[in-house]
Write an enzyme that holds these catalytic residues in place. Structure first.
Site, PDB file in Angstrom:
ATOM      1  N   GLY A   1      42.050  42.096 -29.756  1.00 26.41           N
ATOM      2  CA  GLY A   1      41.043  41.055 -29.847  1.00 26.41           C
ATOM      3  C   GLY A   1      39.786  41.570 -30.514  1.00 26.41           C
ATOM      4  O   GLY A   1      39.626  42.768 -30.753  1.00 26.41           O
ATOM      5  N   PRO A   2      38.871  40.680 -30.818  1.00 28.06           N
ATOM      6  CA  PRO A   2      37.623  41.076 -31.485  1.00 28.06           C
ATOM      7  C   PRO A   2      36.748  41.932 -30.567  1.00 28.06           C
ATOM      8  O   PRO A   2      36.969  41.969 -29.358  1.00 28.06           O
ATOM      9  CB  PRO A   2      36.956  39.732 -31.813  1.00 28.06           C
ATOM     10  CG  PRO A   2      37.577  38.761 -30.876  1.00 28.06           C
ATOM     11  CD  PRO A   2      38.962  39.229 -30.617  1.00 28.06           C
ATOM     12  N   PRO A   3      35.758  42.605 -31.133  1.00 30.36           N
ATOM     13  CA  PRO A   3      34.872  43.438 -30.310  1.00 30.36           C
ATOM     14  C   PRO A   3      34.083  42.607 -29.307  1.00 30.36           C
ATOM     15  O   PRO A   3      33.727  41.456 -29.566  1.00 30.36           O
ATOM     16  CB  PRO A   3      33.937  44.085 -31.349  1.00 30.36           C
ATOM     17  CG  PRO A   3      34.638  43.961 -32.651  1.00 30.36           C
ATOM     18  CD  PRO A   3      35.456  42.720 -32.561  1.00 30.36           C
ATOM     19  N   GLY A   4      33.803  43.211 -28.160  1.00 29.10           N
ATOM     20  CA  GLY A   4      32.922  42.581 -27.188  1.00 29.10           C
ATOM     21  C   GLY A   4      33.569  41.588 -26.260  1.00 29.10           C
ATOM     22  O   GLY A   4      32.869  40.905 -25.505  1.00 29.10           O
ATOM     23  N   VAL A   5      34.914  41.455 -26.274  1.00 34.27           N
ATOM     24  CA  VAL A   5      35.544  40.473 -25.389  1.00 34.27           C
ATOM     25  C   VAL A   5      35.952  41.090 -24.052  1.00 34.27           C
ATOM     26  O   VAL A   5      36.498  40.412 -23.201  1.00 34.27           O
ATOM     27  CB  VAL A   5      36.771  39.830 -26.066  1.00 34.27           C
ATOM     28  CG1 VAL A   5      36.346  39.032 -27.276  1.00 34.27           C
ATOM     29  CG2 VAL A   5      37.803  40.877 -26.444  1.00 34.27           C
ATOM     30  N   GLY A   6      35.703  42.407 -23.863  1.00 37.19           N
ATOM     31  CA  GLY A   6      35.953  43.011 -22.561  1.00 37.19           C
ATOM     32  C   GLY A   6      37.285  43.711 -22.430  1.00 37.19           C
ATOM     33  O   GLY A   6      37.818  43.801 -21.317  1.00 37.19           O
ATOM     34  N   LYS A   7      37.823  44.237 -23.521  1.00 32.83           N
ATOM     35  CA  LYS A   7      39.136  44.898 -23.442  1.00 32.83           C
ATOM     36  C   LYS A   7      39.060  46.173 -22.599  1.00 32.83           C
ATOM     37  O   LYS A   7      39.883  46.403 -21.723  1.00 32.83           O
ATOM     38  CB  LYS A   7      39.633  45.220 -24.855  1.00 32.83           C
ATOM     39  CG  LYS A   7      39.836  43.999 -25.743  1.00 32.83           C
ATOM     40  CD  LYS A   7      40.437  44.367 -27.077  1.00 32.83           C
ATOM     41  CE  LYS A   7      39.520  45.202 -27.939  1.00 32.83           C
ATOM     42  NZ  LYS A   7      38.279  44.522 -28.336  1.00 32.83           N
ATOM     43  N   THR A   8      38.065  47.005 -22.873  1.00 29.71           N
ATOM     44  CA  THR A   8      37.948  48.272 -22.141  1.00 29.71           C
ATOM     45  C   THR A   8      37.539  48.039 -20.696  1.00 29.71           C
ATOM     46  O   THR A   8      38.096  48.647 -19.775  1.00 29.71           O
ATOM     47  CB  THR A   8      36.930  49.184 -22.837  1.00 29.71           C
ATOM     48  OG1 THR A   8      37.324  49.370 -24.202  1.00 29.71           O
ATOM     49  CG2 THR A   8      36.864  50.535 -22.146  1.00 29.71           C
TER      50      THR A   8
ATOM     51  N   SER B   1      46.588  32.053 -45.893  1.00 27.91           N
ATOM     52  CA  SER B   1      46.237  30.856 -45.126  1.00 27.91           C
ATOM     53  C   SER B   1      45.199  29.988 -45.831  1.00 27.91           C
ATOM     54  O   SER B   1      44.887  28.886 -45.360  1.00 27.91           O
ATOM     55  CB  SER B   1      45.719  31.244 -43.737  1.00 27.91           C
ATOM     56  OG  SER B   1      44.553  32.024 -43.835  1.00 27.91           O
TER      57      SER B   1
ATOM     58  N   LYS C   1      40.717  30.949 -34.987  1.00 25.76           N
ATOM     59  CA  LYS C   1      40.174  30.055 -35.999  1.00 25.76           C
ATOM     60  C   LYS C   1      39.584  28.791 -35.374  1.00 25.76           C
ATOM     61  O   LYS C   1      38.524  28.310 -35.793  1.00 25.76           O
ATOM     62  CB  LYS C   1      41.268  29.680 -37.001  1.00 25.76           C
ATOM     63  CG  LYS C   1      41.731  30.857 -37.861  1.00 25.76           C
ATOM     64  CD  LYS C   1      42.896  30.477 -38.761  1.00 25.76           C
ATOM     65  CE  LYS C   1      43.331  31.646 -39.637  1.00 25.76           C
ATOM     66  NZ  LYS C   1      44.486  31.324 -40.488  1.00 25.76           N
TER      67      LYS C   1
END
Length: 810
Positions: free
Chosen positions: A365-372, A688, A731
């Site tokens: 996912g994109p940065p800052g979404v809380g993966k870590t 796309s 998107k």
């Protein structure tokens, strides 16, 4: 009185009715042997004085415990030696130096008195001698072995050989002579004294003497090898070994001995598998042979410390209460239901099948979404230790597998280091930014990760430094990435991919209320009652000052607001702050982002596409312009090869269907077409944009503008069919952030709308299409009656009014 035994009538002639006892420590006096003694205890001095005044006879008994200063009858051995005092010398402090000579073995029959002198009744124990070939052989062998021992031991005088030779015809005296001069424990000396049978005494001494001779021969052989074959380092080792033996004998241990004993204890307690334990013990034996001054000593010791410090058998117990785990996940993270369900499913399966192997999850996912941070919550929910390893920029395979021990400064890889740091063999292990692993001449770290992230083979993971297998199957590995395309296929195939598209505005507001605002208030020293935000203010911050899939910029803006308020509080304001949308400009400056879709469209040749980026979904403006020329197609905007091919295909489709849309079929013969995608510094690629490119060309050539509230995505074929594309959720969220209300999607992407939150779908209209003519029908508006002048944006021209000297100019 204490009675031991009573003699028979035949034995009375060998009985002494009363004799004083001389207790001695750590010494046995044998018959016919003369021994110097120093008596300083009052009872011993008194016993010797009485003997010297009488018949000079005294009974010498050894103490069982040398530490007792005033021994009683029970503290002495029952059998001793009847001795004669030959010489006496008075010493200062009432001590007495005497020379006593043993006469005969004697057994205590009865204790007569204990004060002031211990007096007993004893019987003499004559030797039980027999003349036999075996006794003669034992005597001869004992004499030879004793002479051999004298020759081998430097501390024994060669003069001892002469009495041994002379006493070969007197087996009893020879046995006592050898026992007196042989280094034995007090218990063994007393046992020899108590043997009245000469045959048994000779046999027992032969066994003890053979052992001493073997030890002496071994020592002599080692010393000979050291002197003749080994160099200085080996000689030092031999001397240290001798010193260690001496210190051990004295009860003193040097630092190295303690260190080796500590390593031995750790090896036993580590719970290693049999194969690993055998390797550790082999290395420990090698360590004992290496001098501490050698560099090899440090290498071997460090290796053993790594082996013993690893948690071979240490693991944490999983928290298998699913309801409690769900509460923890909900407390730490808002939303992300798919990931939470996957973790709870893992717990449920582990509860039913405890021996299951750890899964390999990949959060994309994109940065800052809380993966870590989600990995930390999973560790907390499971009750496991947490380890994080960043793979960004890692180019060296040794970072994963470690270095061979032959290299100076070698260490295990970061996987093993993380396991050691965790202290358990089943932590939650985060491998961050796995999509940013590189490769160069030092190897490919991604290839090294193939074994780590394969549940079928990571139970025998081999680090180059350890060179023994370590079981990683209990570890729960979680990897994170922004994009999947840069992860090698074989590595991606080993992981279960879970995509995190980003957060909706409603989710961001809720997360800000639960987590971001309390955190920033605490970090800036502001109390919750001193500053409050309403939902309108948070919405204004999200839409006007951030445009991201994650939350990092939102947290920065909230932090900036908190710092501004903290300054005013520090300056003396005590009234609480209630921030509204109108206050943001004074604190954060002018609004950074605007809904520009309406401003940048409105005239023919402009359309809005949807793009996927590593930071989330975005809208993409596509512009086209026509000019006089000869069949030229110009593409600008840092386009990749795939997008260029899409533009060629779009132009081909429009030319082949020009008549259908009311376009001059020969328009391209005398025209050049320029297609531009603004933000040209950003690379763009992918198929796309095909639908958008066909739409913008048709709009340009028909003069019909495209709706400014509509965005589209999809790949188009030369026959006008629309193919599905990826990144639909990202998107859609990007379009919603930009203020789009209608989205055109390929019909085969309908299933992907299930991942879009209902709160987003409620504010958007979705048009599912499978042919390009459907898109054109939905997106193209009627041709305006008064088209704007060339070079002007119609929407801007209509609104643009300037007053110059009171004259209105349109």
């Amino acid at each position: 009185m204490v009675a031991f035994t009573h003699p028979t009538e035949a034995e009375k002639s060998l009985v002494i009715d009363s004799i004083a006892v001389l207790p001695v420590r750590n010494l046995i006096v044998y018959p016919h042997m003369a021994v110097p003694l120093v008596a300083n205890r009052p009872g011993s001095v008194k016993a010797l004085d009485e003997a010297l005044q009488g018949d000079k006879r005294v009974l010498v008994l050894a103490q069982r415990d040398p530490g007792i200063d005033r021994p009683g009858p029970s503290d002495l051995y029952n059998i001793g030696t009847l001795s004669v005092v030959h010489k006496a010398m008075r010493l200062p402090e009432d001590s007495l130096h005497v020379l006593v000579q043993g006469v005969s073995r004697a057994r205590v029959l009865e204790v007569l008195e204990t004060e002031p002198v211990l007096r007993v009744r004893v019987e003499l124990l004559p030797d039980e001698a027999e003349d036999s070939v075996e006794v003669e052989a034992l005597t001869h062998n004992l004499s030879e072995q004793f002479q051999k021992l004298v020759a081998l031991v430097p501390t024994m005088s060669d003069e001892l050989k002469i009495p041994a030779i002379n006493l070969e015809r007197q087996p009893s005296k020879l046995a006592d002579f050898v026992a007196f001069n042989l280094k034995m424990s007090l218990e063994d000396q007393q046992a020899v004294l108590e043997l009245t049978n000469v045959h048994d005494r000779l046999k027992g001494l032969t066994i003890l003497l053979n052992r001493e001779v073997e030890v002496a021969e071994t020592g002599s052989r080692i010393q000979s090898q050291v002197q003749n074959e080994l160099g200085k380092a080996q000689r030092e080792y031999y001397l240290r070994e001798q010193m260690k033996a001496i210190q051990k004998e004295l009860g003193e241990a040097d630092e190295r001995t303690e260190e080796q004993e500590d390593l031995t204890k750790k090896i036993v307690e580590a719970g290693m598998p049999e194969e690993v334990r055998a390797e550790a013990e082999r290395e420990l034996k090698r360590l004992e042979r290496i001098p501490p001054s050698s560099p090899e000593y440090t290498i071997a010791r460090t290796y053993l410390e790594w082996l013993t410090d690893l948690p071979w058998a240490t693991s944490t117990k999983d928290r298998l209460d699913i309801a409690e785990a769900k509460d923890i996940l909900d407390e730490d993270h808002y939303g992300l239901e798919k990931i939470k369900d996957r973790i709870l499913e893992h717990l449920a399966v582990r509860k039913l099948r405890p021996e299951m192997k750890g899964p390999i999850l990949c959060f994309v996912g994109p940065p800052g979404v809380g993966k870590t941070s989600l990995g930390k919550s999973i560790a907390r929910a499971l009750g496991r230790k947490f380890v994080r390893m960043s793979l960004g920029g890692v180019h060296d395979e040794a970072e994963i597998r470690g270095h061979r021990r032959t290299y100076i400064g070698a260490l295990p890889g970061r996987i093993i280091q993380g396991i050691r740091k965790a202290g358990s063999n089943n932590p939650v292990f985060i491998l961050d930014e796995i999509d940013k692993v590189g490769m160069d001449f030092r190897g490919d770290p991604a290839a090294a990760l193939l074994e780590v992230l394969d549940p079928e083979q990571n139970d025998t993971f081999s680090d180059h430094y350890l060179d023994v297998p370590f079981d990683l199957s209990n570890v729960m590995f979680i990897t994170t990435a922004n994009v999947l395309s840069t992860i090698p296929g074989p590595l991606r195939d080993r992981m279960e991919v879970i995509e995190i598209a980003g957060y909706t505005e409603e989710e961001k507001i809720e997360i800000a209320r639960r987590h971001l605002i309390p955190k920033q208030l605490a970090e800036n020293g502001i109390g919750p009652e001193q500053l409050t935000f309403d939902d309108e203010t948070l919405s204004a911050v999200i839409s006007g000052y951030t445009r991201e899939a994650g939350l990092r910029n939102l947290e920065r803006e909230i932090g900036a607001l908190c710092r501004k308020i903290a300054r005013r509080i520090a300056e003396g304001r005590i009234e609480p702050f209630v921030l509204g949308p109108d206050d943001l400009r004074s604190y954060l400056g002018p609004q950074k982002f605007h809904a520009e879709a309406a401003e940048r469209t409105g005239e023919p040749g402009v359309a809005i596409g949807l793009a996927w980026t590593p930071t989330g979904g975005e809208i993409m403006f596509v512009e086209a312009s026509r000019m006089s020329g000869k069949k030229g197609l110009t593409l600008t905007g840092q386009l990749g090869d795939v997008m260029k091919e899409s533009a060629q295909a779009a132009l081909t489709y429009v030319r082949s269907h020009a008549a259908s849309y009311g376009i001059d079929p020969d328009f391209f013969e005398q025209s050049d077409i320029h297609i531009h995608l603004p933000a040209g510094a950003i690379p763009k690629d992918g198929p796309s944009a095909g639908v958008t490119l066909v739409t913008v060309l048709t709009s340009l050539l028909t003069g019909r503008p495209v709706r400014n509230d509509l965005a589209m995505t999809g790949e188009v074929t030369l026959r006008g069919k629309i193919l599905p594309v990826g990144g639909i959720k990202e998107k859609v969220l990007g379009a919603q952030r930009a203020g789009i209300t209608t989205i055109v999607l390929p019909k085969r992407n309908e299933k992907d709308l299930d991942d879009v939150p209902e709160s987003i779908k409620a504010h958007l209209s979705f048009c599912l299409v499978d042919r390009i003519d459907q898109v054109l029908e939905l997106s193209l508006m009627d041709k305006p009656e008064n088209p704007p002048k060339p070079g002007w944006n119609g929407a801007i021209a209509e609104r643009m009014t300037h007053l110059v000297d009171g004259v209105e100019i349109n």
